[in-house]
Design an enzyme around this catalytic site. Sequence first.
Site, PDB file in Angstrom:
ATOM      1  N   HIS A  39     -80.110  -7.854  42.124  1.00 22.36           N
ATOM      2  CA  HIS A  39     -79.637  -8.539  40.909  1.00 22.36           C
ATOM      3  C   HIS A  39     -80.472  -8.113  39.703  1.00 22.36           C
ATOM      4  O   HIS A  39     -81.458  -8.761  39.356  1.00 22.36           O
ATOM      5  CB  HIS A  39     -79.746 -10.047  41.132  1.00 22.36           C
ATOM      6  N   HIS A  41     -80.259  -6.634  35.561  1.00 23.19           N
ATOM      7  CA  HIS A  41     -79.465  -6.357  34.358  1.00 23.19           C
ATOM      8  C   HIS A  41     -80.117  -5.198  33.621  1.00 23.19           C
ATOM      9  O   HIS A  41     -81.245  -5.325  33.137  1.00 23.19           O
ATOM     10  CB  HIS A  41     -79.402  -7.596  33.460  1.00 23.19           C
ATOM     11  N   LEU A  42     -79.421  -4.074  33.538  1.00 23.40           N
ATOM     12  CA  LEU A  42     -79.950  -2.886  32.871  1.00 23.40           C
ATOM     13  C   LEU A  42     -79.375  -2.697  31.471  1.00 23.40           C
ATOM     14  O   LEU A  42     -79.809  -1.812  30.742  1.00 23.40           O
ATOM     15  CB  LEU A  42     -79.694  -1.645  33.728  1.00 23.40           C
ATOM     16  N   ARG A  43     -78.382  -3.493  31.115  1.00 18.26           N
ATOM     17  CA  ARG A  43     -77.834  -3.601  29.756  1.00 18.26           C
ATOM     18  C   ARG A  43     -77.062  -2.377  29.252  1.00 18.26           C
ATOM     19  O   ARG A  43     -76.277  -2.494  28.322  1.00 18.26           O
ATOM     20  CB  ARG A  43     -78.929  -3.943  28.754  1.00 18.26           C
ATOM     21  N   ASN A  73     -72.270  -7.066  33.562  1.00 20.75           N
ATOM     22  CA  ASN A  73     -72.041  -7.633  32.222  1.00 20.75           C
ATOM     23  C   ASN A  73     -72.639  -6.752  31.122  1.00 20.75           C
ATOM     24  O   ASN A  73     -73.494  -7.158  30.347  1.00 20.75           O
ATOM     25  CB  ASN A  73     -72.564  -9.064  32.123  1.00 20.75           C
ATOM     26  N   ASP A 133     -71.375 -12.103  37.206  1.00 18.46           N
ATOM     27  CA  ASP A 133     -72.616 -12.815  36.888  1.00 18.46           C
ATOM     28  C   ASP A 133     -72.790 -13.025  35.386  1.00 18.46           C
ATOM     29  O   ASP A 133     -72.561 -12.122  34.590  1.00 18.46           O
ATOM     30  CB  ASP A 133     -73.827 -12.065  37.433  1.00 18.46           C
ATOM     31  N   HIS A 160     -71.736 -16.289  40.652  1.00 15.62           N
ATOM     32  CA  HIS A 160     -72.579 -17.068  39.748  1.00 15.62           C
ATOM     33  C   HIS A 160     -72.022 -18.484  39.787  1.00 15.62           C
ATOM     34  O   HIS A 160     -71.001 -18.770  39.167  1.00 15.62           O
ATOM     35  CB  HIS A 160     -72.510 -16.472  38.340  1.00 15.62           C
ATOM     36  N   HIS A 213     -78.742 -16.348  42.589  1.00 18.56           N
ATOM     37  CA  HIS A 213     -79.803 -17.209  42.031  1.00 18.56           C
ATOM     38  C   HIS A 213     -79.649 -18.710  42.354  1.00 18.56           C
ATOM     39  O   HIS A 213     -79.440 -19.544  41.469  1.00 18.56           O
ATOM     40  CB  HIS A 213     -79.947 -17.005  40.525  1.00 18.56           C
ATOM     41  N   ASP A 286     -83.084 -11.108  39.145  1.00 17.01           N
ATOM     42  CA  ASP A 286     -82.276 -11.479  37.975  1.00 17.01           C
ATOM     43  C   ASP A 286     -82.987 -11.036  36.696  1.00 17.01           C
ATOM     44  O   ASP A 286     -83.033 -11.766  35.703  1.00 17.01           O
ATOM     45  CB  ASP A 286     -81.978 -12.985  37.945  1.00 17.01           C
TER      46      ASP A 286
END
Length: 408
Positions: A39, A41-43, A73, A133, A160, A213, A286
């Site tokens: 989990h 987030h690399l954006r 996302n 998520d 989520h 999470h 996360d």
Amino acid sequence: MIITKTQLGEITVENGVITAVDPAKTGPNIALPGLVDLHTHLREPGREDAETVESGSRAAALGGFTAVCAMANTSPVADTAGVVEQVWRLGREAGLVDVQPIGAVTVGLAGEQLAELGAMADSAARVRVFSDDGHCVHDPRLMRRALEYVKAFDGVIAQHAEEPRLTTGAQMNEGAVAARLGLTGWPAVAEEAIIARDVLLAGHVGARLHICHVSTAGSVELIRWAKSKGWRVTAEVTPHHLLLTEDRATQYDPVFKVNPPLRTETDVLALREGLLDGTIDCVATDHAPHSVEDKECEWAYARPGMLGLETALAIVVQTMGPRWDRIAEWMSAAPARIAALSGHGTPLEVGQPANIAIFDPGVRWTVDPTALASRSRNTPYAGMELRGRIEATYLRGEPTVLNGKATR
């Protein structure tokens, strides 16, 4: 090539494979299978001001990770074969960890229409985990259809768990602290209601469901019950939910704003027990980088999320103790198994891929947000002294971290 002396012994690697482990030549460092984050987030694409695949990969390698699963996302959302292949290729170009994209469940994360699940599964990225998520797949009919669809190729839906009608305007955990601070509460039942619904759907369909999470004691009980039925349910907990409580929010510092929110001490203890008894399968960071503009502002306007990759292992050791075999399961073998990542999560034995994290348990270090590899600075551990840090990381025998520094 001799890597290092560890508690296992001296490890030798040739052509990306472990060729020898000499138990007669031991050292103080801890050798673990390369960590796997389910989990992250690399954006990128879209929010490269907060993180890129390269900067996030570097942070992951410094945390001992050799593979990360990148959440969908982004902007545009990773809901097509084209976008997931773009993220996958960026990971290959960075070459610091294996970046495995997670595909969106619904188009644009809007919760109205299934995304191109089959096309993403058949793409070069070979997506097997799908998640909205940041948003809950709140329509039960759509959730059932998604579970039925991915069952055909043994994929997994990672939910989520948040009933949106119960969290409108929510700012932190619902309870005495929120009431005292005058902030709208995020009730535990909002998470638990979705988990209860979805484990029943997964049991009915016979498909794989993963709960992202987990944050409440009630959620742990529901997952424990679902597993007792033999349903194909797995779950993760974050390092911050294993350590931090809602009391950190009393000064309105938005670095402690996260979704799901920090809960109570009772919840924290239940999460630790759930991890120990196998109800919760793995630890996932996360890792959620945010720009200064999105985080260093009034609490109500701040984006939820925390950095986690470089501090994860030290926090897990601090909260759960130096249970190295269990940590290897929670942070490597189990997430690799859930995400179907071949070559990761394997034991450090002759003939296995040389994906290795070397942890020095004796190092004490103070978390400095400006010294982290991420483009963002929103770590909840700023100024905290942690014990133990990654000394080296090897991806198929190639060093990505040496002497605590990224090799590139």
